[in-house]
Design an enzyme around this catalytic site. Structure first.
Site, PDB file in Angstrom:
ATOM      1  N   ALA A  58      -4.294   3.924  -2.064  1.00  0.00           N
ATOM      2  CA  ALA A  58      -3.673   5.216  -2.347  1.00  0.00           C
ATOM      3  C   ALA A  58      -3.777   5.520  -3.832  1.00  0.00           C
ATOM      4  O   ALA A  58      -3.681   4.613  -4.670  1.00  0.00           O
ATOM      5  CB  ALA A  58      -2.209   5.200  -1.930  1.00  0.00           C
ATOM      6  N   GLY A 107      -2.053   4.211  -8.756  1.00  0.00           N
ATOM      7  CA  GLY A 107      -2.741   3.692  -7.572  1.00  0.00           C
ATOM      8  C   GLY A 107      -2.033   2.493  -6.985  1.00  0.00           C
ATOM      9  O   GLY A 107      -1.270   1.802  -7.666  1.00  0.00           O
ATOM     10  N   ASP A 108      -2.278   2.269  -5.708  1.00  0.00           N
ATOM     11  CA  ASP A 108      -1.769   1.080  -5.050  1.00  0.00           C
ATOM     12  C   ASP A 108      -2.712   0.717  -3.915  1.00  0.00           C
ATOM     13  O   ASP A 108      -3.396   1.585  -3.360  1.00  0.00           O
ATOM     14  CB  ASP A 108      -0.362   1.292  -4.501  1.00  0.00           C
ATOM     15  CG  ASP A 108       0.278  -0.036  -4.130  1.00  0.00           C
ATOM     16  OD1 ASP A 108       0.604  -0.813  -5.056  1.00  0.00           O
ATOM     17  OD2 ASP A 108       0.418  -0.325  -2.930  1.00  0.00           O
ATOM     18  N   GLN A 109      -2.734  -0.558  -3.595  1.00  0.00           N
ATOM     19  CA  GLN A 109      -3.627  -1.032  -2.537  1.00  0.00           C
ATOM     20  C   GLN A 109      -2.948  -2.175  -1.787  1.00  0.00           C
ATOM     21  O   GLN A 109      -2.315  -3.035  -2.405  1.00  0.00           O
ATOM     22  CB  GLN A 109      -4.941  -1.508  -3.141  1.00  0.00           C
ATOM     23  CG  GLN A 109      -5.996  -1.850  -2.128  1.00  0.00           C
ATOM     24  CD  GLN A 109      -7.326  -2.139  -2.812  1.00  0.00           C
ATOM     25  OE1 GLN A 109      -7.415  -3.044  -3.617  1.00  0.00           O
ATOM     26  NE2 GLN A 109      -8.329  -1.365  -2.486  1.00  0.00           N
TER      27      GLN A 109
END
Length: 191
Positions: A106, A69-71
């Protein structure tokens, strides 16, 4: 089937626990700075980083289902990440007051013969605040490790006048509705 969260984020781990699944966490050891210099759009950058984190851990665990995940925050053609210091958090929040920004979250799920990604976009409109109110908030919540310099699950909710999202769980780091769909597609049995 082994399930691994490719993240050291305590926020993401807490969210994943809500699904009632047994999982391990691993540090994906991805140098995000290299990807940030590539000139990607904010949406593409978040997706590429989520996928790279999942692939990195999956390379060492080829039979596992891996979640990456990434933000990040997209604000006025600028990508804002984790502020890292109180002053940087105050500066970020001061620049966004009274305006809207997009929180891009994401996720990527990989497994044997499975790779899929999902991007969630949440539009947040901050209240008009004075510097003292922002300083008090930063001192209270210490959102130094949060994209955008706020924690909506805590006192950060008071900073906003409007939030538009298809999945509010994405705000904390993982869009759980989309993740559930991807895990089922990958063959994970939910409790």
């Amino acid at each position: 089937m082994k399930l691994i969260l490719a993240s050291t984020s305590s926020y993401r781990a807490e969210q994943l626990k809500r699904l009632g699944l047994n999982f391990e966490t691993r540090d994906p050891q991805v140098d995000e700075a290299l990807f940030k210099q590539a000139g990607f759009t904010p949406e593409t950058l978040a997706e590429v980083l989520a996928l790279e984190k999942a692939k990195q851990v999956a390379g060492q665990n080829p039979e596992a289902i891996v979640i990456g995940g990434d933000q990040l925050v997209s604000f006025e053609n600028t990508i804002l990440g984790k502020p890292g210091s109180e002053q940087a958090a105050i500066d970020q929040l001061m620049s966004m007051q009274g305006k809207s920004h997009t929180l891009i979250t994401a996720i990527a799920v990989t497994g044997p013969e499975f790779i899929e990604t999902h991007i969630n976009q949440t539009t947040l409109t901050m209240r008009q605040l004075d510097k003292d109110a922002i300083k008090r908030y930063v001192q209270f919540d210490q959102p130094l490790d949060c994209a955008g310099a706020y924690k909506l699950e805590s006192q950060g909710i008071t900073l906003f006048e409007e939030i538009q999202s298809t999945d509010h769980s994405a705000i904390t780091g993982i869009p759980l509705i989309a993740l559930t769909t991807l895990l089922i597609k990958a063959g994970v049995t939910l409790p």
